[in-house]
Design an enzyme around this catalytic site. Structure first.
Site, PDB file in Angstrom:
ATOM      1  N   THR A 108       0.885  -1.253  -0.090  1.00  9.01           N
ATOM      2  CA  THR A 108       0.027  -0.102  -0.066  1.00  9.01           C
ATOM      3  C   THR A 108       0.971   1.265  -0.098  1.00  9.01           C
ATOM      4  O   THR A 108       0.666   2.189  -0.767  1.00  9.01           O
ATOM      5  CB  THR A 108      -0.990   0.016   1.127  1.00  9.01           C
ATOM      6  OG1 THR A 108      -1.494  -1.275   1.328  1.00  9.01           O
ATOM      7  CG2 THR A 108      -2.188   1.100   1.061  1.00  9.01           C
ATOM      8  N   LYS A 126       1.356  -4.445  12.946  1.00  7.36           N
ATOM      9  CA  LYS A 126       2.205  -4.317  11.643  1.00  7.36           C
ATOM     10  C   LYS A 126       3.351  -5.332  11.612  1.00  7.36           C
ATOM     11  O   LYS A 126       3.591  -5.823  12.701  1.00  7.36           O
ATOM     12  CB  LYS A 126       2.733  -2.679  11.842  1.00  7.36           C
ATOM     13  CG  LYS A 126       1.472  -1.648  11.559  1.00  7.36           C
ATOM     14  CD  LYS A 126       2.009  -0.355  11.477  1.00  7.36           C
ATOM     15  CE  LYS A 126       3.286   0.031  10.548  1.00  7.36           C
ATOM     16  NZ  LYS A 126       3.284  -0.607   9.442  1.00  7.36           N
ATOM     17  N   GLU A 174       9.940   1.081  11.391  1.00 10.36           N
ATOM     18  CA  GLU A 174       8.460   1.736  11.307  1.00 10.36           C
ATOM     19  C   GLU A 174       8.134   2.254  12.786  1.00 10.36           C
ATOM     20  O   GLU A 174       7.443   3.572  12.812  1.00 10.36           O
ATOM     21  CB  GLU A 174       7.619   0.519  10.944  1.00 10.36           C
ATOM     22  CG  GLU A 174       7.586   0.172   9.342  1.00 10.36           C
ATOM     23  CD  GLU A 174       6.500  -1.140   9.013  1.00 10.36           C
ATOM     24  OE1 GLU A 174       6.619  -1.061   7.925  1.00 10.36           O
ATOM     25  OE2 GLU A 174       6.195  -1.648  10.025  1.00 10.36           O
TER      26      GLU A 174
HETATM   27  C1  5RP Z   1       5.504  -3.889   7.011  1.00  8.81           C
HETATM   28  C2  5RP Z   1       4.071  -3.575   7.328  1.00  8.81           C
HETATM   29  C3  5RP Z   1       3.126  -3.052   6.250  1.00  8.81           C
HETATM   30  O1  5RP Z   1       2.621  -1.912   6.661  1.00  8.81           O
HETATM   31  C4  5RP Z   1       2.141  -4.258   6.467  1.00  8.81           C
HETATM   32  O2  5RP Z   1       2.349  -5.368   6.426  1.00  8.81           O
HETATM   33  C5  5RP Z   1       0.932  -4.036   5.326  1.00  8.81           C
HETATM   34  O3  5RP Z   1       1.388  -4.215   4.049  1.00  8.81           O
HETATM   35  P1  5RP Z   1       0.571  -4.162   2.795  1.00  8.81           P
HETATM   36  O4  5RP Z   1       0.427  -2.504   2.623  1.00  8.81           O
HETATM   37  O5  5RP Z   1       1.560  -4.985   1.912  1.00  8.81           O
HETATM   38  O6  5RP Z   1      -0.694  -4.671   3.005  1.00  8.81           O
HETATM   39  O7  5RP Z   1       3.934  -3.260   8.430  1.00  8.81           O
HETATM   40  O8  5RP Z   1       6.302  -4.178   7.981  1.00  8.81           O
END
Ligand code: 5RP
Length: 225
Positions: free
Chosen positions: A37, A100, A109
């Site tokens: 995303t 996350k 993050e």
């Molecule tokens: C990575 C994360 C991402 O924000 C989470 O996995 C969501 O990913 P995506 O946007 O591919 O669904 O925490 O460590």
């Protein structure tokens, strides 16, 4: 015709950029997360190239995407607090607490999210839950502590699994823990942090999102906390 998940992620990322664009100025510092995303959001940044002061990134993967497109990425240590942090989530509840770390970038993050003034979570509505915990909680561990931390998580009722072959951007390992009862995510986040050897865990309750951009009935909308 219904949008695919990927189209929805892109629509949400575009809406988030639209929302943010009116707030950006030449002194703004932007924090950028990791995941599919967020990659759509990075694409918006690349296309629009807003005039801002600096960008910091939560992973080598996001940094690469930004730099390949000619956008400079700064070290968090070299800039002030980011004004905004934009990132996805694996799960998010009504209080904007999240799980996350599905992509393994949770430590960086969490650092950038915590340092930022406003956390804007961008995700599709499949990530919305009443109670966090169906998605496994990733725990980044110092490699020598992996088995010890895993055993401690079993004591807490969890079912840990070693993410085989994965090394974080910080050179650490990840265990993914299922079956946790996360009725009070804040408490559990702190409990996990207290286990020696844990670098960070994927519960984002101490630093939850301030704003959520998510689709409702196929249309992306901005929700403020
Ligand atoms: C990575 C994360 C991402 O924000 C989470 O996995 C969501 O990913 P995506 O946007 O591919 O669904 O925490 O460590």
């Amino acid at each position: 015709m219904e949008n695919s998940i990927s189209e929805t992620k892109q629509a949400v990322a575009r809406k988030a950029y639209e929302y943010l664009a009116t707030k950006l100025h030449k002194d703004c510092i932007l924090g950028i997360g990791t995941g599919s995303t967020t990659n759509f959001f990075i694409q918006e940044l690349i296309n629009k190239k807003p005039e801002i002061k600096a960008i910091v990134s939560s992973s080598i993967a996001s940094t690469q995407l930004l730099e390949e497109a000619g956008l400079e990425v700064s070290e968090l240590n070299d800039v002030g607090s980011p004004d905004f942090y934009i990132d996805g989530a694996d799960e998010i509840n009504d209080r904007f607490e999240m799980i996350k770390g599905g992509g393994g970038a949770l430590t960086r993050e969490k650092i950038i999210a915590s340092a930022s003034r406003k956390f804007i979570c961008i995700c599709d509505s499949s990530k919305k839950v009443k109670v966090l915990g169906k998605f496994p909680v990733a725990i980044e561990v110092v490699p020598m502590a992996r088995s010890y931390v895993a055993r401690q998580m079993v004591v807490k009722g969890g079912a840990p699994e070693y993410r085989v072959g994965f090394v974080s951007d910080n050179g650490n390992q990840i265990i993914d823990v299922r079956n946790l009862k996360l009725n009070v995510p804040y408490d559990f986040e702190n409990e996990i942090n207290n286990i020696p050897g844990v670098v960070a865990n994927g519960i984002f309750a101490a630093r939850k999102a301030d704003c959520l951009v998510i689709d409702k009935n196929g249309v992306p909308e901005v929700l403020e906390q």
